[in-house]
Design a protein around this motif. Structure first.
Motif, PDB file in Angstrom:
ATOM      1  N   MET A  86      -7.633   8.889  59.407  1.00  0.00           N
ATOM      2  CA  MET A  86      -8.850   9.921  60.017  1.00  0.00           C
ATOM      3  C   MET A  86      -8.001  11.197  60.519  1.00  0.00           C
ATOM      4  SD  MET A  86     -11.400   8.280  60.670  1.00  0.00           S
ATOM      5  CE  MET A  86     -12.298   9.324  61.843  1.00  0.00           C
ATOM      6  N   LEU A  87      -6.722  11.404  59.894  1.00  0.00           N
ATOM      7  CA  LEU A  87      -6.210  12.654  59.920  1.00  0.00           C
ATOM      8  C   LEU A  87      -6.816  13.747  59.220  1.00  0.00           C
ATOM      9  CD1 LEU A  87      -2.298  11.917  60.312  1.00  0.00           C
ATOM     10  CD2 LEU A  87      -3.900  12.840  62.064  1.00  0.00           C
ATOM     11  N   THR A 115     -13.475  10.694  71.252  1.00  0.00           N
ATOM     12  CA  THR A 115     -13.512   9.361  70.444  1.00  0.00           C
ATOM     13  C   THR A 115     -12.858   8.067  70.893  1.00  0.00           C
ATOM     14  OG1 THR A 115     -13.654  10.763  68.349  1.00  0.00           O
ATOM     15  CG2 THR A 115     -13.413   8.786  68.021  1.00  0.00           C
ATOM     16  N   TRP A 156     -11.701  16.027  70.442  1.00  0.00           N
ATOM     17  CA  TRP A 156     -12.205  15.134  69.478  1.00  0.00           C
ATOM     18  C   TRP A 156     -11.569  13.735  69.654  1.00  0.00           C
ATOM     19  CZ3 TRP A 156     -11.057  11.834  65.207  1.00  0.00           C
ATOM     20  CH2 TRP A 156     -12.097  11.210  64.633  1.00  0.00           C
ATOM     21  N   SER A 157     -10.208  13.757  69.714  1.00  0.00           N
ATOM     22  CA  SER A 157      -9.516  12.541  69.802  1.00  0.00           C
ATOM     23  C   SER A 157      -9.611  11.897  71.277  1.00  0.00           C
ATOM     24  CB  SER A 157      -7.884  12.985  69.751  1.00  0.00           C
ATOM     25  OG  SER A 157      -7.305  11.735  69.658  1.00  0.00           O
ATOM     26  N   ILE A 172      -5.332   9.958  67.303  1.00  0.00           N
ATOM     27  CA  ILE A 172      -5.977   9.604  66.268  1.00  0.00           C
ATOM     28  C   ILE A 172      -5.151   8.588  65.378  1.00  0.00           C
ATOM     29  CG2 ILE A 172      -6.750  10.329  64.071  1.00  0.00           C
ATOM     30  CD1 ILE A 172      -7.503  13.141  65.165  1.00  0.00           C
ATOM     31  N   ASN A 231     -12.200  19.519  62.572  1.00  0.00           N
ATOM     32  CA  ASN A 231     -12.087  19.677  63.876  1.00  0.00           C
ATOM     33  C   ASN A 231     -11.700  20.812  64.408  1.00  0.00           C
ATOM     34  OD1 ASN A 231     -13.335  17.142  64.818  1.00  0.00           O
ATOM     35  ND2 ASN A 231     -11.453  16.287  64.311  1.00  0.00           N
ATOM     36  N   LEU A 244      -7.020   5.344  65.946  1.00  0.00           N
ATOM     37  CA  LEU A 244      -8.066   5.000  65.214  1.00  0.00           C
ATOM     38  C   LEU A 244      -7.418   4.663  63.655  1.00  0.00           C
ATOM     39  CD1 LEU A 244     -10.161   8.222  65.930  1.00  0.00           C
ATOM     40  CD2 LEU A 244     -10.770   6.142  66.558  1.00  0.00           C
ATOM     41  N   THR A 282      -9.714  14.491  59.258  1.00  0.00           N
ATOM     42  CA  THR A 282     -10.844  15.131  60.133  1.00  0.00           C
ATOM     43  C   THR A 282      -9.971  16.474  60.604  1.00  0.00           C
ATOM     44  OG1 THR A 282     -10.315  13.958  62.175  1.00  0.00           O
ATOM     45  CG2 THR A 282     -11.980  13.071  60.452  1.00  0.00           C
TER      46      THR A 282
END
Length: 432
Positions: free
Chosen positions: A41-42, A297, A293-294, A33, A48, A37, A44
């Motif tokens: 975004m951490l 994405t 998720w990572s 992440i 998650n 990204l 999230t």
């Protein structure tokens, strides 16, 4: 270096230095992440991890873990062993047949290989040693037979696979695992019977054959457990999660009032152990949510699938390569970790080749079952060697033999998908 590589390398490095797989997954996902990204975004991570475990079917996992512990300590295995011995009697390979049958029935109660291995080994190992079976062979055979619990419904691993594959009918998965589970048991019996005949194991009578009527009456309540669980699922009387509640309740009833081997102190110890084991499992699932998720994405899983697809255009060749990969993964990781790590990568391949997801899930389960008794990790084998008081390395040769025969059973299911799909289709469950 791309964010994909940062994520995968940090995960692998964490595993290599001995970090628990749950933390390795979480750290790998978090680094992905940050590198791919944005550090913002951490934020999230909390969402998650919560979304990973806030799923209704996962409630069944701690309940089936508790079920396994209850049936392990409620005296169920001993009654089933006595009943099976009353049917089979003493003959070359007879005790191996008893062990496999009891493991299959116990697997239909707990869905846990290690619990199955512990319960059966405690009862069977003394009898097998007395009948002339080498302890390394007995420990390996029981560990291998207990691995069928991952296939025989209800299976904790198949519950997790159904969560990873949205829209998949868990009842179809449960039904699909039944015949391959029995086939895996037969694959263990064939070499065991041949070896017993060649080496003269169990050739002289060492114990009296138990009376059939008495042993049947004592085992009858235990034999009803899989019938109640699977019959309720088939009839629609309860969902798989509700089946887990029924299994716990019935196990407590048997242990407290029928076999009378459960005490208040023992009950508290079981609840404590089940809570710890459930916490470990759910922590792995929660932190794997960050990794999933990572990877989704960033497109990591799609990139890995493309790399695998580039190896060959032949679906059968790729399927065989995947089975070898999962086999090696099963030697190092537990079933839950394998499903969480590999399923996101394999979903694009399943869709590309239009493999049946139920059949593919059973292939994964059979492969992971082999890993449960194949060194170096071999959780089932660790349990049985500890009970038999032998070193793990003494069992390597026997474990390799059973690995080979069970892999032959896996190949049969791989080449003939109807072995897995016939029963769920016959029962009217959706297999797509």
């Amino acid at each position: 270096m791309s964010a994909d590589l940062w994520m995968l390398l940090s995960f692998l490095l964490a595993m290599l230095i001995g970090m628990p797989v749950a933390y390795a997954l979480g750290i790998g996902g978090a680094i992905g992440i940050v590198m791919g990204l944005s550090p913002d975004m951490l934020a999230t991570l909390g969402t998650n991890t919560y979304n990973s475990i806030a799923k209704y079917p996962l409630i069944a996992i701690p309940l089936f873990i508790l079920t396994g512990l209850i049936f392990e300590r409620a005296g169920v295995a001993a009654s089933l062993v006595t009943f099976a011995q009353s049917i089979i009697g003493q003959r070359p390979g007879g005790l191996t047949l008893v062990a496999v049958i009891v493991c299959l029935i116990m697997g239909g109660m707990s869905g846990s290989g290690p619990a199955d291995a512990a319960a059966v080994a405690m009862v069977m190992l003394p009898s097998m040693t007395k009948a002339g079976y080498p302890r390394p062979f007995s420990a390996s055979m029981i560990a291998a037979a207990a691995s069928t619990a991952i296939l025989i419904p209800p299976s904790i691993a198949l519950i997790l696979y159904s969560v990873m594959m949205p829209g998949l009918d868990l009842r179809a998965l449960f039904a699909a695992g039944l015949i391959p589970g029995v086939l895996a048991g037969v694959a263990l019996l064939v070499p065991s019977y041949i070896l017993a005949r060649l080496r003269g194991w169990e050739s002289s009578k060492t114990e009296e054959r138990p009376p059939f009527k008495q042993s049947f009456i004592k085992a009858l309540p235990a034999l009803f457990a899989p019938v109640i669980i699977l019959g309720g699922l088939r009839s629609g009387l309860f969902t798989p999660t509700e089946a887990a509640v029924v299994a716990v309740s019935y196990g407590l009833f048997l242990g407290a009032f029928v076999y009378r081997q459960l005490t208040w102190r023992g009950l508290l110890e079981m609840f404590n152990e089940a809570a710890k084991l459930s916490g470990i499992v759910l922590l792995i699932i929660a932190l794997a949510g960050i990794f999933a998720w990572s990877g989704t994405t960033l497109g990591t899983f799609t990139h890995l699938a493309d790399i695998i697809l580039s190896l060959s255009d032949n679906g059968l060749v790729l399927l065989f390569l995947i089975m070898i990969l999962v086999l090696f993964a099963g030697m190092l990781l537990d079933a839950i970790s394998i499903y969480l790590i590999l399923t996101p990568v394999l979903i694009p391949l399943i869709n590309h080749f239009e493999w049946n997801p139920v059949w593919f899930g059973i292939l994964l389960a059979m492969n992971i079952a082999i890993g449960q008794f194949t060194p170096p990790v071999a959780v089932n084998l660790m349990v049985t060697t500890k009970i038999s008081n032998i070193r793990l390395e003494h069992t390597f040769g026997w474990a390799m033999l059973f690995m080979l025969t069970m892999f032959c059973a896996l190949l049969l299911v791989m080449f003939f998908p109807s072995i897995a799909l016939w029963l769920p289709e016959y029962l009217g469950f959706s297999v797509n």
